[in-house]
Design an enzyme around this catalytic site. Structure first.
Site, PDB file in Angstrom:
ATOM      1  N   ASN A 127       0.757  -1.211  -0.153  1.00  0.00           N
ATOM      2  CA  ASN A 127      -0.048  -0.106   0.086  1.00  0.00           C
ATOM      3  C   ASN A 127       0.859   1.199  -0.043  1.00  0.00           C
ATOM      4  OD1 ASN A 127      -2.664   1.147   0.299  1.00  0.00           O
ATOM      5  ND2 ASN A 127      -2.048   1.754   2.044  1.00  0.00           N
ATOM      6  N   VAL A 136      -5.569   5.712  -7.110  1.00  0.00           N
ATOM      7  CA  VAL A 136      -5.615   4.313  -6.618  1.00  0.00           C
ATOM      8  C   VAL A 136      -5.650   4.656  -4.968  1.00  0.00           C
ATOM      9  CG1 VAL A 136      -4.180   2.091  -6.228  1.00  0.00           C
ATOM     10  CG2 VAL A 136      -4.435   3.154  -8.403  1.00  0.00           C
ATOM     11  N   PRO A 137      -6.727   4.759  -4.191  1.00  0.00           N
ATOM     12  CA  PRO A 137      -7.129   5.437  -3.068  1.00  0.00           C
ATOM     13  C   PRO A 137      -6.480   4.656  -1.764  1.00  0.00           C
ATOM     14  CG  PRO A 137      -8.882   4.204  -3.774  1.00  0.00           C
ATOM     15  CD  PRO A 137      -8.074   3.965  -4.823  1.00  0.00           C
ATOM     16  N   CYS A 138      -5.139   4.505  -1.737  1.00  0.00           N
ATOM     17  CA  CYS A 138      -4.409   4.003  -0.595  1.00  0.00           C
ATOM     18  C   CYS A 138      -4.699   4.798   0.608  1.00  0.00           C
ATOM     19  CB  CYS A 138      -3.023   4.041  -1.000  1.00  0.00           C
ATOM     20  SG  CYS A 138      -2.148   5.343  -1.282  1.00  0.00           S
ATOM     21  N   HIS A 139      -5.212   6.303   0.691  1.00  0.00           N
ATOM     22  CA  HIS A 139      -5.435   6.807   1.695  1.00  0.00           C
ATOM     23  C   HIS A 139      -7.007   6.239   2.617  1.00  0.00           C
ATOM     24  CE1 HIS A 139      -7.702   8.557  -1.748  1.00  0.00           C
ATOM     25  NE2 HIS A 139      -8.931   8.865  -0.738  1.00  0.00           N
TER      26      HIS A 139
END
Length: 180
Positions: A127, A136-139
């Protein structure tokens, strides 16, 4: 020593509410979105020639969709992406794209979702190396206790992105110790 730029790579920089974002493309596919000061940001020499106006594919469409997202008019992105990484990393990054806007998952949730329920730590490491932040919503991945942990763009940006998406877990604190 400078890294070798892959053939066909170009980049541009667009403004955002979170500071300048460097967009990197390879053969009309987005391969990178990096924030200023981001951990695991590749050497600038790997980004290719800079386009000062984001008019070439996929820059114009990426800039348009990001502007819609920041204005609160877009929940998902539809862009040509090319994610370079190990098969496991690509599986994690694909899993990230399945976390719904307005929601968060824990590292354990993501690990289970991709079929590796005991790999939370490895999922966290993958991640943290996500090359296309925000899109690519790693948050959207948080610690098991709901605390904000290890965001390459900085925990303040992570908090702000989750607030923007109305997804900040109630009582979410910041856990500084983890460094994915």
């Amino acid at each position: 020593m400078h890294a070798v730029t892959p053939a066909g790579r170009t980049h541009t920089v667009v403004d955002s509410p979170y500071g300048p974002l460097t967009l990197v493309a390879e053969d009309s596919h987005l391969v990178g979105l990096y924030m200023a000061g981001q951990r695991h940001r590749p050497d600038q020499s790997t980004f290719g020639v800079r386009h000062f106006e984001p008019t070439d594919p996929p820059f114009a469409e990426t800039a348009r969709q990001l502007a819609e997202y920041f204005a609160g008019h877009r929940d998902t992105f539809d862009l040509p992406l090319r994610l370079h990484g190990t098969p496991f990393q690509r599986r994690v990054w694909a899993g990230l794209r399945e976390i719904p806007h307005g929601h968060t998952w824990t590292y354990a949730d993501l690990a289970a979702h991709i079929g590796h329920p005991t790999a939370s730590r490895a999922v966290g490491l993958a991640n943290g190396k996500n090359p296309i932040g925000i899109i690519v919503p790693c948050h959207r991945v948080v610690g098991a206790d709901g605390n904000l942990t290890g965001y390459g763009g900085g925990l303040d940006r992570k908090r702000r992105l989750l607030e923007h998406e109305h997804a900040l877990p109630a009582g979410a604190g910041v856990q500084q110790a983890l460094a994915f």
